[in-house]
Design a protein around this motif. Structure first.
Motif, PDB file in Angstrom:
ATOM      1  N   PHE A 170      -4.764  -0.837  -5.626  1.00  0.00           N
ATOM      2  CA  PHE A 170      -4.979  -0.510  -4.218  1.00  0.00           C
ATOM      3  C   PHE A 170      -6.177  -1.271  -3.665  1.00  0.00           C
ATOM      4  CE2 PHE A 170      -4.583   2.005  -0.526  1.00  0.00           C
ATOM      5  CZ  PHE A 170      -5.850   2.308  -0.101  1.00  0.00           C
ATOM      6  N   ILE A 171      -7.270  -1.258  -4.438  1.00  0.00           N
ATOM      7  CA  ILE A 171      -8.462  -1.970  -3.953  1.00  0.00           C
ATOM      8  C   ILE A 171      -8.189  -3.465  -3.893  1.00  0.00           C
ATOM      9  CG2 ILE A 171     -10.889  -2.347  -4.309  1.00  0.00           C
ATOM     10  CD1 ILE A 171     -11.109   0.154  -5.756  1.00  0.00           C
ATOM     11  N   SER A 179      -6.191  -4.292  -0.894  1.00  0.00           N
ATOM     12  CA  SER A 179      -6.957  -4.171   0.347  1.00  0.00           C
ATOM     13  C   SER A 179      -7.868  -5.364   0.531  1.00  0.00           C
ATOM     14  CB  SER A 179      -7.817  -2.916   0.344  1.00  0.00           C
ATOM     15  OG  SER A 179      -7.103  -1.840  -0.120  1.00  0.00           O
ATOM     16  N   CYS A 226     -28.331   5.087  -9.223  1.00  0.00           N
ATOM     17  CA  CYS A 226     -29.318   6.099  -8.820  1.00  0.00           C
ATOM     18  C   CYS A 226     -30.730   5.632  -9.129  1.00  0.00           C
ATOM     19  CB  CYS A 226     -29.076   7.401  -9.576  1.00  0.00           C
ATOM     20  SG  CYS A 226     -27.869   8.435  -8.817  1.00  0.00           S
ATOM     21  N   ARG A 274      -5.046   2.726  -8.714  1.00  0.00           N
ATOM     22  CA  ARG A 274      -6.244   2.672  -7.863  1.00  0.00           C
ATOM     23  C   ARG A 274      -6.809   1.268  -7.825  1.00  0.00           C
ATOM     24  NH1 ARG A 274      -7.503   7.687  -9.408  1.00  0.00           N
ATOM     25  NH2 ARG A 274      -8.324   6.875 -11.338  1.00  0.00           N
ATOM     26  N   TYR A 294     -20.228   7.721  -1.351  1.00  0.00           N
ATOM     27  CA  TYR A 294     -21.404   8.412  -1.859  1.00  0.00           C
ATOM     28  C   TYR A 294     -22.636   7.536  -1.706  1.00  0.00           C
ATOM     29  CZ  TYR A 294     -20.995   5.635  -6.147  1.00  0.00           C
ATOM     30  OH  TYR A 294     -20.933   4.622  -7.044  1.00  0.00           O
ATOM     31  N   ARG A 348     -18.175   1.295 -11.808  1.00  0.00           N
ATOM     32  CA  ARG A 348     -19.552   1.486 -11.364  1.00  0.00           C
ATOM     33  C   ARG A 348     -20.328   2.207 -12.437  1.00  0.00           C
ATOM     34  NH1 ARG A 348     -21.081   0.260  -6.945  1.00  0.00           N
ATOM     35  NH2 ARG A 348     -19.584  -0.683  -5.578  1.00  0.00           N
ATOM     36  N   ARG A 361       0.829  -1.216   0.000  1.00  0.00           N
ATOM     37  CA  ARG A 361       0.000   0.000   0.000  1.00  0.00           C
ATOM     38  C   ARG A 361       0.853   1.250   0.000  1.00  0.00           C
ATOM     39  NH1 ARG A 361      -5.598  -0.639   2.766  1.00  0.00           N
ATOM     40  NH2 ARG A 361      -5.217   1.471   3.510  1.00  0.00           N
ATOM     41  N   TYR A 396     -19.806   2.813  -2.302  1.00  0.00           N
ATOM     42  CA  TYR A 396     -21.207   3.150  -2.575  1.00  0.00           C
ATOM     43  C   TYR A 396     -22.094   2.632  -1.452  1.00  0.00           C
ATOM     44  CZ  TYR A 396     -25.741   2.855  -4.875  1.00  0.00           C
ATOM     45  OH  TYR A 396     -27.055   2.963  -5.194  1.00  0.00           O
ATOM     46  N   SER A 453     -15.882  -3.428  -7.929  1.00  0.00           N
ATOM     47  CA  SER A 453     -16.160  -2.297  -7.045  1.00  0.00           C
ATOM     48  C   SER A 453     -15.658  -0.993  -7.610  1.00  0.00           C
ATOM     49  CB  SER A 453     -15.552  -2.548  -5.675  1.00  0.00           C
ATOM     50  OG  SER A 453     -14.229  -2.128  -5.656  1.00  0.00           O
ATOM     51  N   GLU A 470     -16.136  -3.230   3.732  1.00  0.00           N
ATOM     52  CA  GLU A 470     -15.351  -2.644   2.644  1.00  0.00           C
ATOM     53  C   GLU A 470     -14.520  -1.467   3.142  1.00  0.00           C
ATOM     54  OE1 GLU A 470     -17.905  -1.735  -0.615  1.00  0.00           O
ATOM     55  OE2 GLU A 470     -16.300  -0.803  -1.750  1.00  0.00           O
ATOM     56  N   VAL A 504     -11.084   6.407  -4.861  1.00  0.00           N
ATOM     57  CA  VAL A 504     -11.629   5.063  -4.697  1.00  0.00           C
ATOM     58  C   VAL A 504     -13.091   5.187  -4.266  1.00  0.00           C
ATOM     59  CG1 VAL A 504     -11.448   2.980  -3.361  1.00  0.00           C
ATOM     60  CG2 VAL A 504      -9.391   4.153  -4.065  1.00  0.00           C
ATOM     61  N   PRO A 505     -14.038   4.675  -5.040  1.00  0.00           N
ATOM     62  CA  PRO A 505     -15.454   4.880  -4.704  1.00  0.00           C
ATOM     63  C   PRO A 505     -15.953   3.834  -3.712  1.00  0.00           C
ATOM     64  CG  PRO A 505     -15.293   3.814  -6.819  1.00  0.00           C
ATOM     65  CD  PRO A 505     -13.891   3.965  -6.318  1.00  0.00           C
ATOM     66  N   LEU A 523     -10.488  -0.982   3.170  1.00  0.00           N
ATOM     67  CA  LEU A 523      -9.784   0.094   2.485  1.00  0.00           C
ATOM     68  C   LEU A 523      -8.965   0.929   3.460  1.00  0.00           C
ATOM     69  CD1 LEU A 523     -12.520   1.148  -0.002  1.00  0.00           C
ATOM     70  CD2 LEU A 523     -10.329   0.183  -0.560  1.00  0.00           C
ATOM     71  N   PRO A 578     -22.932   4.882 -12.126  1.00  0.00           N
ATOM     72  CA  PRO A 578     -23.630   5.673 -11.102  1.00  0.00           C
ATOM     73  C   PRO A 578     -25.089   5.957 -11.431  1.00  0.00           C
ATOM     74  CG  PRO A 578     -21.576   6.714 -11.744  1.00  0.00           C
ATOM     75  CD  PRO A 578     -21.779   5.587 -12.677  1.00  0.00           C
ATOM     76  N   SER A 598     -23.581  11.153  -6.746  1.00  0.00           N
ATOM     77  CA  SER A 598     -22.598  10.200  -7.263  1.00  0.00           C
ATOM     78  C   SER A 598     -21.425  10.922  -7.921  1.00  0.00           C
ATOM     79  CB  SER A 598     -23.278   9.277  -8.255  1.00  0.00           C
ATOM     80  OG  SER A 598     -23.970  10.033  -9.210  1.00  0.00           O
ATOM     81  N   GLU A 608      -9.927  10.978 -10.019  1.00  0.00           N
ATOM     82  CA  GLU A 608     -10.840  10.026  -9.399  1.00  0.00           C
ATOM     83  C   GLU A 608     -10.296   9.534  -8.080  1.00  0.00           C
ATOM     84  OE1 GLU A 608     -12.452   7.715 -13.212  1.00  0.00           O
ATOM     85  OE2 GLU A 608     -12.582   6.739 -11.264  1.00  0.00           O
TER      86      GLU A 608
END
Lengths: 417, 523
Positions: free
Chosen positions: A272-273, A276, A305, A269, B86, A299, A15, B249, A296, B68, B246-247, B72, A301, B232, B244
């Motif tokens: 990183f996920i 983790s 929604c 990124r 978000y 997405r 990390r 949700y 993950s 999650e 790390v999202p 993280l 969005p 979002s 960006e």
């Protein structure tokens, strides 16, 4: 317990690697025709020959421009101690000339252990800067200006750029101006007098190729053998990692992911996920970690929604869609309510609610930005009469309704017409 | 302590404090309330330690998100890329994150763009927390440092963060045994909440780019950034290239989740569960937000339990059916209300109303609703509101015929059969009316209509009662504070002040009142 501790240490190590750009971009800079070597050559030659120079680093966001610049600067600071002063400015913070000159003066004062006065005016600061440049030139010291978000400095009158580039030309100074921007046409934004003093050198930062990506993955994720981690654990970790990297499914995941955005930061990124998600009990990475990371980070969005909407909100969206289909391009809440009433008249359901409940649902949709106002008259009209428009497209709406749990069949029928 | 306080009392004396003499009691209470000095230990959430199972059980539907986030955030002292959390409002984002930090016992700094409504206040709030500075009477409620520009903020932030991290590291060396209050780890986390409100600030595009690039600008490993937003990530796309993060949700709750959440802390779970069986599904069709549902359900639950004598009893099938049949007529009208706060007087009125209506069948709900208007308005304000409504909804050309004192000219107009073209024209005019909304009117027209209505009302009243008070007040009494009433109606957003007409130069007004409210007011 021991493996958990080792796994934690490995996770922390990887990390911290992912969060430090210096480590990431070092191997990309080894070859002689890489941007690193070119930049280093330009700056070091201008240091040695005691001349002025300017250069632009261009590339999409996240390609490592600032990281490579920092690598070059740190290497040069080691090679030529005491002959380089680095001034760092950022277009987001210092786009105004006043604050930019203040920051330059502050950094110069810090370098040379002078007292910085916050009350100094713009003229004082600019005179100070020119004087310092002259002195440094006489003492054969080079001042390197690193301007991040260069295109933001090129807004307005460009006084700072002009004074910098002008000082470089007229005063006995040794200065290098390095501009970093994510706009590929950043030099077109310059005024004529600024552009004429600019040397038009540009370095383009391209996204890494497939082999570079492979090398990068190995470089980041392999554990070093000589660290504090136990040797056999590191060896087993690296072996498992190699088998994952060679797996065809993994290559598919990576190429699929990089199709949308192939810059290095985007890849970091994702990693990183993935790291983790590593299971601390087993202590090794697995393909499932990468698959979970992919789902993950990728997405949709707007679909999320729509899934979060209540059924009344879906009704309102469908009514708006029907109004648009009928080529009624400007509509507001009252017309949507009229459509809603007519839908209810033709297909009587239990879902007919009063105006204030519908207004509340309408406001929820505005908040989620599935619809937005089409005009700017916020102060003179209430919400019911302002023009609105749909921000979500027909295909997204249709797909959202289809995947909605327990969507009333009437809505699907209405949207299909 | 008393000596220190007295000069301040003279400096910022309120009327109350200067009128009451300083007795010995007050001096003692001033001694007790010494300002609390903040220490490094105050960076953590504090309070009792929260175990992982407690964390999971206090957020019934958020197990996946909690796991999650914990993954993280990682083990102690592991660097982190910025997170972007978000989801819809009231889905539990802020509370989950704060409780996670309580569980992990890691130091953090929290700033919300809701309470810090401009960049300067946001910066100063973060810096105050880092410097352990508390705004109190002693320093005149000012921040430790004045910070307006982002460049100053970054410079101060770097310095303050390094000093805080040094303090955290030195804490470790002092006491190796973990006590409950000591923060764990050397990393400090910055949490920025309600990010979507930045869209409404000035210079919002640069402010947002600055916030999103804060991590790259700071370049510090020991700082973790967490952004919480109600919208979002695609609402933040800008044309400057979007950085960006790390999202994470937080989806909206499903019906089962809602049931679990609403059942918590209920004294009689079985009773509430039978209530939810009836109510949850229809209400979920209009909204799925927890806060709106819980405000709607609390008065309904009281109504549901009305026939029960013992609130702690467990209902069996027969009682459930009885409760349902009693409760059923209340469901449909409450679905059409959004927010009803019962005041004390209205509950009394309710009981009176129930006794009177026992015998008769209930009239349509429309009639009942019209009877109550739940705020107080003076008579002249009511007249003014109605005149504004009429002025907005009717074009100026109709004024003469509507307010004609004879009122007879209309009937003499011959009614022609409506031709097809005029029907079309009517439809188009209706459509236009829907689109344009209420029209604007100048002040003179409003006053003219107001005078017409009040004079008509006066003459009406004169015939009915010989009321001396009304006649004494008369026209003059109602007119004198019309402008005052107008400004208070503007403040309450019943009338909006529009732009000025370019020809005349006077400001125009527009009424925002709906037909229902106008009818209620006129009742």
């Amino acid at each position: 317990m021991g493996t958990e501790n080792l796994a934690e240490k490995a996770q922390i190590l990887i990390r911290s690697r992912l969060c430090s750009p210096n480590f990431i971009f070092k191997p990309l800079s080894d070859s002689p025709d890489s941007n690193y070597s070119k930049l280093k050559f330009i700056i070091s030659s201008s240091i040695m020959e005691a001349c002025n120079n300017s250069i632009l680093l261009l590339g999409p966001r996240g390609s490592g421009k600032v990281a490579v610049l920092e690598l070059v600067l740190s290497d040069l600071l080691e090679e030529y101690p005491d002959t380089i002063t680095v001034i760092r400015l950022n277009g987001l913070l210092h786009s105004e000339d006043n604050s930019a000159l203040k920051e330059i003066a502050r950094q110069l004062c810090m370098e040379h252990h002078l007292l910085f006065s916050k009350m100094a005016s713009f003229d004082d600061n600019s005179q100070f800067m020119i004087a310092m440049l002259r002195e440094c030139g006489l003492a054969h010291k080079t001042v390197i200006f690193a301007l991040d978000e260069f295109d933001l400095f090129a807004q307005g009158k460009q006084r700072l750029l002009y004074s910098l580039l002008d000082a470089m030309q007229t005063v006995t100074s040794q200065a290098v101006v390095v501009g970093v921007s994510c706009r590929l046409d950043a030099d077109q934004l310059l005024e004529k007098r600024v552009r004429s003093r600019f040397s038009h050198r540009k370095l383009l930062f391209l996204p890494p190729s497939k082999e570079d990506v492979q090398r990068l993955l190995e470089h980041i994720l392999s554990l070093p053998m000589d660290s504090s981690l136990a040797c056999d654990y590191a060896a087993e970790f690296n072996e498992k990692l190699q088998s994952i990297l060679a797996d065809k499914r993994f290559k598919e995941i990576i190429s699929n992911y990089l199709n949308s955005n192939s810059t290095t930061n985007h890849l970091l990124r994702f990693l990183f996920i993935a790291i983790s998600n590593m299971d601390l009990k087993s202590g090794f990475l697995s393909l499932e970690n990468f698959k979970a990371a992919l789902s993950s980070i990728q997405r949709q969005p707007k679909q999320e929604c729509i899934k979060d909407c209540s059924i009344l909100e879906l009704y309102i969206l469908v009514c708006m869609k029907r109004l648009e289909v009928r080529e009624q391009n400007s509509y507001n809440f009252s017309s949507v309510m009229k459509e809603y009433k007519s839908v209810h008249d033709s297909f009587p359901t239990s879902d007919y609610y009063a105006q204030n409940v519908c207004l509340r649902a309408f406001e929820h949709l505005l908040q989620r930005e599935l619809i937005c106002f089409a005009d700017n008259r916020g102060h003179t009209q209430s919400i019911e009469f302002r023009q609105v428009k749909l921000v979500v497209s027909y295909a997204e709406l249709q797909e959202g309704l289809k995947s909605y749990r327990s969507c009333p069949a009437i809505l699907l029928k209405l949207i299909d017409r | 302590m008393g000596n220190e306080e007295s000069p301040q009392i003279t400096r910022r004396a309120t009327r109350l404090s200067s009128s009451t003499p300083v007795t010995s009691n007050e001096v003692e209470t001033e001694k007790i309330t010494k300002p609390y000095k903040l220490t490094v230990n105050d960076f953590v959430f504090g309070g009792e330690k929260l175990s992982f199972n407690d964390l999971l059980s206090s957020f019934p539907a958020r197990g996946n998100q909690i796991r999650e986030l914990l993954r993280l955030l990682g083990p102690v002292n592991s660097p982190m890329l910025p997170l972007f959390v978000y989801g819809d409002p009231s889905t539990g984002k802020t509370s989950t994150i704060l409780q996670i930090f309580r569980h992990l016992n890691r130091p953090f700094v929290y700033a919300s763009c809701l309470t810090c409504y401009s960049l300067q206040i946001l910066f100063e709030s973060v810096l105050d927390q880092l410097l352990l500075h508390k705004k109190n009477a002693a320093n005149g409620y000012s921040s430790a440092r004045r910070c307006v520009k982002p460049s100053d903020f970054v410079n101060f932030l770097r310095g303050d963060l390094t000093s805080v991290i040094e303090k955290l590291k030195s804490l470790k060396k002092v006491g190796p045994n973990k006590s409950a209050g000591k923060p764990s780890g050397n990393m400090l986390y910055l949490i920025f909440d309600n990010l979507e409100l930045i869209h409404e600030w000035d210079k919002s595009s640069t402010a947002l780019s600055f916030m999103f690039n804060l991590y790259d600008v700071l370049k510090m490993h020991e700082v973790g950034l967490i952004f919480i937003s109600n919208t979002s990530p695609d609402t933040y796309y800008s044309n400057m290239g979007y950085t960006e993060h790390v999202p994470v949700y937080f989806p909206e709750y499903t019906e089962d989740d809602l049931r679990q959440i609403l059942m918590r802390n209920q004294p009689n779970r079985k009773l509430y569960s039978s209530f939810l069986d009836v109510v949850l599904r229809p209400f979920c069709r209009t909204t799925r937000r927890v806060d709106e549902l819980s405000t709607a359900f609390s008065p309904l639950f009281r109504k549901y339990c009305e026939p029960l004598s013992d609130l702690a009893s467990v209902p069996n099938e027969e009682m459930k059916r009885r409760l349902f049949s009693h409760f059923r007529p209340h469901i449909a009208p409450s679905l059409n209300e959004i927010f009803w706060v019962p005041s004390k007087s209205s509950t009394e009125a309710e009981t009176n109303k129930d006794t009177t209506l026992k015998g008769s069948t209930r009239k349509s709900e429309v009639g009942d609703h019209f009877a109550q208007i739940d705020f107080h308005m003076s008579t002249s304000a009511k007249y003014l509101l109605i005149s504004a409504f009429l002025a907005s909804r009717n074009p100026a050309t109709l004024d003469a015929s509507l307010f004609d004192s004879t009122g007879g000219s209309d009937s003499r107009k011959r009614k022609r059969k409506a031709s097809e073209k005029s029907i079309e024209q009517k439809e188009v005019a209706e459509q236009e009316l829907l689109m344009k909304g209420p029209g604007t009117f100048p002040l003179e027209r409003l006053l003219a209509i107001f005078q017409c209505i009040t004079s008509a009302a006066d003459s009406f009243d004169e015939d009915e009662h010989e009321n001396d008070d009304l006649r004494a007040g008369g026209d003059g009494g109602l007119m004198s504070d019309v402008l005052l009433q107008l400004s208070s109606l503007c403040n309450a957003n019943f009338i909006i002040k529009g732009g000025s007409c370019p020809l005349e130069g006077s400001t125009r007004y527009r009424s925002t009142v709906s037909e229902d409210l106008a009818l209620k007011v006129s009742f």
